[in-house]
Enzyme design. Structure first.
Site, short mmCIF file in Angstrom:
data_model
loop_
_atom_site.label_atom_id
_atom_site.label_comp_id
_atom_site.label_asym_id
_atom_site.label_seq_id
_atom_site.Cartn_x
_atom_site.Cartn_y
_atom_site.Cartn_z
N HIS A 12 63.06 43.42 -13.32
CA HIS A 12 63.64 43.19 -12.05
C HIS A 12 63.32 41.20 -12.86
O HIS A 12 64.57 40.35 -13.14
CB HIS A 12 62.43 42.32 -11.04
N GLU A 27 69.81 35.71 -13.76
CA GLU A 27 67.92 35.68 -14.26
C GLU A 27 67.97 34.75 -15.45
O GLU A 27 67.14 33.80 -15.94
CB GLU A 27 68.14 37.03 -14.89
N HIS A 62 65.49 31.68 -14.94
CA HIS A 62 64.48 32.06 -15.58
C HIS A 62 64.85 31.65 -17.61
O HIS A 62 63.76 31.77 -18.67
CB HIS A 62 63.24 33.02 -15.06
#
Length: 242
Positions: free
Chosen positions: A56, A103, A107
């Site tokens: 994920h 992502e 992040h």
């Protein structure tokens, strides 16, 4: 069942690089997050054809969207794409790079505060490296935690992970309704120090996540459609492919 000390030392050596003193505002923990495609797709109405735990994300515990000007460029990770498509697929739009772009911006740009992940290629390749080193899917199968119509206890699942890796994971479930008598296994987090040695996930505050693309919400906040920390006393359903 617990890893032997030599194995842990080898794992640490394989994942680690030279430790650099971090600035005080930098993250202190990395969260390697796996999700179970059958559970995700039961919420998002996709059609899972994957019967293994997929990646994920790799999330620092501090910071979101740390550099909005650092745009995602898939050409910089072209050599990683075959592995990305298998290990880190977009379950909603398999042909799209949108998930990886998300992502990276949310992040990856924060993880890039560390020299070991200060490029898109370093970030994505490190996430893949950790995913393969941990090999969560194989470890669960090895100790007979497999998708099944039977229910598991929470302690069965947590015990296998904790005993093998020597650290406490964070295990998240879907609770179908307020009065449900069973919870559905959905997401498992394995945590790391900045030098990529294993770390208990429960030692510090982390983010809870929900399945949708505005995922991150503070720990303890519950959403009917999302993941929350599994109830330790409720049976756990680990759903096979539909």
């Amino acid at each position: 069942m617990r890893l032997s000390s030599p194995f842990l030392l080898c794992l640490a050596a394989a994942l680690s690089s030279a430790f650099v003193i971090s600035p005080p505002h930098m993250w202190t923990k990395l969260i390697l997050t796996h999700h179970w495609p059958s559970t995700f797709c039961s919420m998002e109405h996709c059609h899972p054809n994957i019967s293994y735990w997929t990646l994920h994300g790799l999330w620092p515990d501090k910071g979101i969207d740390c550099n909005s000007s650092w745009h995602f460029n898939s050409s910089q990770i072209e050599d990683l794409l075959p592995d990305m498509e298998k290990s880190w697929p977009d379950l909603l739009k398999p042909a799209s790079v949108g998930f990886w772009k998300y992502e990276w911006h949310k992040h990856g740009t924060c993880a890039a505060q560390a020299a070991t992940m200060n490029s898109q290629h370093k970030y994505f390749s490190k996430a893949l490296e950790l995913y393969h080193k941990v090999d969560l899917d194989s470890i669960l199968k090895k100790f007979d935690i497999t998708p099944s119509e039977k229910y598991y206890t929470f302690s069965q699942i947590e015990g296998v992970i904790e005993n093998f890796y020597g650290v406490k994971p964070k295990i998240q479930c879907v609770h179908p309704s307020k009065n449900a008598v069973v919870q559905i296994l959905g997401q498992i987090e394995i945590c790391f120090n900045p030098d990529f040695t294993l770390l208990d996930c429960e030692k510090e505050f982390t983010l809870e996540t929900i399945s949708k693309r505005d995922w991150d919400i503070p720990m303890g906040v519950d959403k009917a459609s999302g993941f929350s920390v599994c109830d330790h006393d409720m049976p756990v359903y680990y759903p096979p492919l539909p």
